[in-house]
Design an enzyme around this catalytic site. Structure first.
Site, PDB file in Angstrom:
ATOM      1  N   GLY A  73      -0.327   4.488   0.124  1.00 14.96           N
ATOM      2  CA  GLY A  73      -1.068   5.669   0.562  1.00 14.96           C
ATOM      3  C   GLY A  73      -0.160   6.526   1.437  1.00 14.96           C
ATOM      4  N   PHE A  74      -0.750   7.386   2.252  1.00 14.09           N
ATOM      5  CA  PHE A  74       0.050   8.277   3.087  1.00 14.09           C
ATOM      6  C   PHE A  74       0.953   7.497   4.045  1.00 14.09           C
ATOM      7  CE2 PHE A  74      -3.402  11.221   1.918  1.00 14.09           C
ATOM      8  CZ  PHE A  74      -2.623  12.245   1.407  1.00 14.09           C
ATOM      9  N   VAL A  86      -2.263  -8.099  -3.822  1.00  6.26           N
ATOM     10  CA  VAL A  86      -1.945  -9.100  -2.809  1.00  6.26           C
ATOM     11  C   VAL A  86      -3.150 -10.027  -2.640  1.00  6.26           C
ATOM     12  CG1 VAL A  86      -1.466  -9.462  -0.354  1.00  6.26           C
ATOM     13  CG2 VAL A  86      -0.299  -7.639  -1.611  1.00  6.26           C
ATOM     14  N   GLY A 102       0.819  -1.217   0.000  1.00  9.70           N
ATOM     15  CA  GLY A 102       0.000   0.000   0.000  1.00  9.70           C
ATOM     16  C   GLY A 102       0.846   1.257   0.000  1.00  9.70           C
ATOM     17  N   GLU A 128     -18.297  18.493   1.739  1.00  6.61           N
ATOM     18  CA  GLU A 128     -17.598  19.096   0.602  1.00  6.61           C
ATOM     19  C   GLU A 128     -18.257  18.716  -0.724  1.00  6.61           C
ATOM     20  OE1 GLU A 128     -13.768  17.699   1.844  1.00  6.61           O
ATOM     21  OE2 GLU A 128     -13.264  19.576   2.846  1.00  6.61           O
ATOM     22  N   ALA A 174      -5.165  11.769   7.015  1.00 10.66           N
ATOM     23  CA  ALA A 174      -3.865  11.701   6.355  1.00 10.66           C
ATOM     24  C   ALA A 174      -2.701  11.986   7.321  1.00 10.66           C
ATOM     25  CB  ALA A 174      -3.836  12.660   5.164  1.00 10.66           C
ATOM     26  N   ASP A 223      -5.067   3.674   7.946  1.00 13.63           N
ATOM     27  CA  ASP A 223      -6.484   3.378   8.188  1.00 13.63           C
ATOM     28  C   ASP A 223      -6.748   1.903   8.467  1.00 13.63           C
ATOM     29  OD1 ASP A 223      -6.942   6.005   7.768  1.00 13.63           O
ATOM     30  OD2 ASP A 223      -8.086   5.786   5.915  1.00 13.63           O
TER      31      ASP A 223
END
Lengths: 437, 437
Positions: free
Chosen positions: A28-29, A94, A26, A186, A331, A315
């Site tokens: 991501g952040f 995976v 992964g 948003e 994040a 997460d």
């Protein structure tokens, strides 16, 4: 060409000749910040991700709502590490993990052997046991999700322009957003701005001012993570934009015909899911306990109980703060966890004592309502209105990865702000869920 | 909301009260220039297109090869006409035309009645009777085509990085471009640049320098529309970039395993079709004669024989120049035809004599090979090398539609040129051919 990829890993011993192999699943952040913070001559790193890009998720809703093009919020992972010869990037999915053989199994590719493993596979939308709602109410986690939502929103206006049936037109011009966290707020805000300010002059048979945007929230107020007066402020701003806010309202059914709330049926052709997330299947891969949201229950140092060489971050991890509260799925939290595990692994490689426990520093919460309103909650300092809006913009530009993206996003926003034109109003791909090449 | 869309048209008479209705099918260069040039109080215009955007096709190959993001080369059609209250835009697919009832039939929408009709539906790839090759060798006409090609090219490098079978790796790193017109030359040049200059530092298991790009052309030389010495210059430039140019070579089979040329089988996982085009089905809709490429044989004023109220323009029309040669399928030719028909219709509305015949003014031919070489042929003036390259860039920026796009494309190019980074390296949509919403 080498065969490092399939060579058996040196699972035991700390030979100076053979570097240990860290596999990060992964990008991501969390995964990215781990790889960026960790560089050691005794370590080689392989990053595995099922997509070729890192995604700046906090701005993804702007791609979904035509403000930004996809290339402004995503970057090829391998490009980010092109000068790190110790980092290999693999685009692969995976399929499972064998913790005894220390092996990560990949779909359509040779398995990877690891000495150290970090799982940073993020989260997906949760439909609270109603996965059948997903087709009608996509969530917003990937670029494909964003372009799907963009296509559906724009297509709804197009189909309404073609339709001659008033009921059909009304349903096409009704947009339901489920969940009033920052993403839901948003999304609802920008769709309302589209309908009220950007699209009206472009249609001849419909009046886009008559579009309805409905924000449904099961809890008692919008933005539950913010102080109540900020929720009030945001709810007022949304209402001024024409958004119908329904708090204390649970969704009981979702279909391509609309949304059922209690006994009421809202006819709507476009529904967006921003209500819940569930962790990726890391806990199932490892056969270890998870919390209700599927997150792996980790040790204070973010390693997995019983598996000292496996870390779970971002997460996908369930981490408690000192005050007993859960570390939020934000994040900055993911980045901090990646950087922490980098320190732990570095200490272990150096034979030093690793830091014993991850400590989360909460930077604050930010949310915007279109171009009008924003709230920023930094604990002692709380801001509303234009100052919060600018702060939000600057913070997001600052945290974007590439120099060019910062410039590109700043230009896109400035353009959109000054001219009222959006730059990314293209309806492209027709279907993103099929698996044909 | 009005019902103009379905009201019976005033097919006869020229009442000052009821404006005539011009339906334009297709918002490419021809349809767009017609609508832009034609504004009359006695005319209302409906533009029908099956996509929501106008596409700047001459730069589409740069989207396919990761230089430009999609939003730099396409604009929502209705946005271009937002200040033209006399123009209605419909996103719909035409299923047929009834020339007696003066009706355009649409898929999933009420039919349109017309007084005047202009068909500007462009062209598609032609596989010379082998439509089964399309799945393995996509062509480049739409944004979806471009993102499909981008995804396949980038995915081939990704899969090669994962593969442990040398033959499989070699096939994954072989890219065949069929057809050496400007599009084929430009595609081959940029894929070679990607492999030679942009990607090498980013992969660990493969050496992207070893990628093979093969340009196959049935004719005796590349760029057949240019003078022979320019073809030689371009072929040399391609060869220097590492492209294998095979002229006088016909493709006898295409599959996802590779391309057969004569008795030789080239194992390749990525093939791109840039060999031939065929007109859209306008001639079948009208039941009128067409040339071998499916283009409608039109009168000198671009109207259809036997149908004085129907015009066919752009790549869908077969038009002869004064010298007996076919008007080429280029953007400037399509624009000139749209502007010409605008004059014809304007004269008819004003009761004046319309110009009798379309006259094509050839502006010139331009082509580039990556960032290295370019050729420009303006008849008496012929240019090669850097000057031609800059001229090519300036010409393309000049003809882009929106102010922002000119700026955005200029910045993207400058960025890519100065830093060697490409801005649009995202693998997104998985499949674009299915019809699910």
């Amino acid at each position: 060409m080498d065969d490092a990829q399939t060579a058996p890993a040196t699972a035991h011993g700390t030979s100076q000749q053979t570097p240990k192999h860290l596999v990060i699943v992964g990008a991501g952040f969390a995964g990215l910040s781990l790889a960026k913070a960790l560089k050691d001559p005794n370590l080689r790193i392989t990053i595995v991700d099922q997509r070729n890009h890192h995604l700046f998720q906090p701005l993804l809703y702007q791609v979904a709502t035509t403000i930004l093009p996809t290339s402004d919020v995503a970057w090829p992972i391998r490009h980010l590490f092109k000068n790190r010869r110790d980092v290999t990037t693999l685009l692969a999915q995976v399929t499972g993990i064998d913790t005894v053989a220390r092996r990560v199994d990949l779909k359509n590719a040779a398995p990877l052997h690891y000495d150290l493993l970090a799982l940073a596979t993020g989260a997906r939308h949760s439909y609270f046991g109603h996965d059948e709602w997903e087709a009608a109410a996509p969530g917003l986690k990937s670029l494909e999700d964003a372009t799907t939502i963009r296509r559906r929103v724009l297509s709804a206006f197009e189909q309404a322009e073609l339709s001659t049936d008033p009921a059909e037109r009304a349903a096409l011009l009704t947009f339901v957003v489920v969940g009033a966290g920052p993403t839901g707020v948003e999304l609802a805000g920008i769709i309302a701005e589209l309908a009220q300010e950007i699209l009206p002059k472009e249609f001849r048979h419909i009046d886009t001012h008559q579009a309805r945007v409905i924000l449904v929230e099961a809890g008692p107020r919008v933005l539950p993570a913010f102080p109540p007066d900020m929720s009030d402020y945001v709810q007022t701003a949304l209402t001024k934009l024409g958004v119908t806010v329904m708090t204390g309202t649970s969704v009981s059914d979702v279909s391509d015909q609309g949304v059922a709330v209690g006994t009421e049926q809202i006819p709507a052709r476009t529904t967006i899911w921003a209500a819940g997330v569930t962790a990726s299947p890391a806990a199932q891969w490892l056969h270890v306990p998870a919390d209700r949201a599927g997150r792996v229950l980790v040790n204070p140092d973010l390693s997995v109980p019983g598996h000292p060489d496996i870390y779970v971050i971002g997460d996908t991890a369930s981490v408690k703060q000192a005050n007993g509260q859960q570390v939020p799925g934000l994040a900055p939290a993911a980045k901090q966890q990646g950087a922490f595990v980098a320190k732990v692994i570095k200490a272990r490689l150096d034979g030093k004592t690793p830091p014993p426990a991850f400590l989360y520093r909460h930077a604050g919460n930010l949310a915007t309502v279109g171009k009008r309103a924003a709230v920023a909650d930094f604990g002692r300092v709380k801001l509303k209105g234009p100052l919060a809006w600018w702060l939000w913009g600057i913070a997001h530009i600052y945290f974007l990865i590439g120099t060019r993206s910062r410039l590109a996003v700043a230009l896109s926003w400035l353009w959109s702000y000054v001219t009222g034109r959006n730059s990314a109003r293209l309806i492209t791909q027709r279907d993103v869920y099929s698996n044909k090449r």
